[in-house]
Design an enzyme around this catalytic site. Sequence first.
Site, mmCIF file in Angstrom:
data_model
loop_
_atom_site.group_PDB
_atom_site.id
_atom_site.type_symbol
_atom_site.label_atom_id
_atom_site.label_comp_id
_atom_site.label_asym_id
_atom_site.label_seq_id
_atom_site.Cartn_x
_atom_site.Cartn_y
_atom_site.Cartn_z
ATOM 1 C CG HIS A 1 41.562 21.418 -51.056
ATOM 2 N ND1 HIS A 1 40.342 21.579 -50.431
ATOM 3 C CD2 HIS A 1 42.215 22.597 -50.882
ATOM 4 C CE1 HIS A 1 40.279 22.783 -49.895
ATOM 5 N NE2 HIS A 1 41.382 23.429 -50.161
ATOM 6 C CD GLN B 1 46.071 32.652 -46.340
ATOM 7 O OE1 GLN B 1 47.190 32.144 -46.376
ATOM 8 N NE2 GLN B 1 45.110 32.285 -47.165
HETATM 9 P P1 AMP Z 1 42.814 26.703 -49.668
HETATM 10 O O1 AMP Z 1 42.718 25.522 -48.765
HETATM 11 O O2 AMP Z 1 41.522 27.403 -49.897
HETATM 12 O O3 AMP Z 1 43.955 27.627 -49.294
HETATM 13 O O4 AMP Z 1 43.214 26.114 -51.092
HETATM 14 C C1 AMP Z 1 44.368 25.343 -51.280
HETATM 15 C C2 AMP Z 1 44.632 25.194 -52.763
HETATM 16 O O5 AMP Z 1 43.515 24.554 -53.377
HETATM 17 C C3 AMP Z 1 44.799 26.556 -53.460
HETATM 18 O O6 AMP Z 1 45.863 26.465 -54.406
HETATM 19 C C4 AMP Z 1 43.473 26.746 -54.129
HETATM 20 O O7 AMP Z 1 43.539 27.557 -55.285
HETATM 21 C C5 AMP Z 1 43.099 25.317 -54.482
HETATM 22 N N1 AMP Z 1 41.651 25.208 -54.691
HETATM 23 C C6 AMP Z 1 40.670 25.637 -53.865
HETATM 24 N N2 AMP Z 1 39.446 25.446 -54.413
HETATM 25 C C7 AMP Z 1 39.671 24.875 -55.628
HETATM 26 C C8 AMP Z 1 38.815 24.452 -56.683
HETATM 27 N N3 AMP Z 1 37.482 24.551 -56.622
HETATM 28 N N4 AMP Z 1 39.395 23.911 -57.782
HETATM 29 C C9 AMP Z 1 40.751 23.804 -57.868
HETATM 30 N N5 AMP Z 1 41.609 24.196 -56.916
HETATM 31 C C10 AMP Z 1 41.079 24.724 -55.802
#
Ligand code: AMP
Length: 283
Positions: A35, A59
């Site tokens: 993040h 979701q």
């Molecule tokens: P989430 O909180 O899981 O909904 O993720 C929020 C954003 O962070 C989304 O755009 C994810 O694709 C991105 N994200 C989550 N894990 C990673 C990672 N390991 N590397 C890069 N971006 C990430």
Amino acid sequence: MKICRSISCLQKELPAAGKREIGFVPTMGALHQGHLSLVRRCREENGLVVVSIFVNPAQFGPTEDLQRYPRDPEKDIAMLENENVDLLFMPDNGEIYPQPYRTYVNVEGLDSGLCGRTRPVHFRGVATVVLKLLNLVRPQRAYFGQKDAQQAMIIRQMVRDLNLPVRIRVMPIVRDGDGLALSSRNAYLSPPERQAALLLPNSLQKAAALVRCGVGESRIIRESMQIELDRDPLLVTEYISIVRLDDLQDIPAVEPGNTLIAAAVRAGRTRLIDNLLLGDLSC
Ligand code: AMP
């Protein structure tokens, strides 16, 4: 960092940005370095950085992990303060989905394969909340991770189809030192599951090695990945897919520059995804 829990707070604070360009990073919290890589890029490229934390019920399917999804708002706030974020939007469910709520976004054709096969309402929920958040924040740029490549492609398509005035930036996957892609859900893994989970990035490395050696047939690449994933009985494969990047359709052989190799596994109750891109999602 200003924290807004209501839409009216957001609407009061955003005009104060003046002429500064707004960059936006939507998240579900339980933040990690993946993040923060998005937040840092957002900070570099924009005058005003807005982050949202919202565990979006739309979701999650009825049997999924909405209730036990990791939440640590205090730690998240400290991490975002440290990155010089200007505004954090942390709404509750009623703020985003006032009852009765009836409008959803379906990005047809991109949402049924890969993760959509076992998560039939997932991308409808993602597209809906992202559209709502983009409407509320009105950023020039919004930042997503390649970790969720299907999600990024769906958002790109939605932005194109609905003429949204925002540029979607997709950032590379951030991994732990041993190769496991960072995920809020990694916190669920027991030590043996965490060890088994490494087979997921390893299987993608196997695929990359085959492609480098000139093996392009999807069936052969999938079989090789399956052999790797089967090395630990703690892992159950949900899918291994080789698809064209632009339409997410299965292809018989990799197309250099336009291929996504993606897999999902379960380790115990925890679902993990990872992918390898033969192409470019970055702009
Ligand atoms: P989430 O909180 O899981 O909904 O993720 C929020 C954003 O962070 C989304 O755009 C994810 O694709 C991105 N994200 C989550 N894990 C990673 C990672 N390991 N590397 C890069 N971006 C990430």
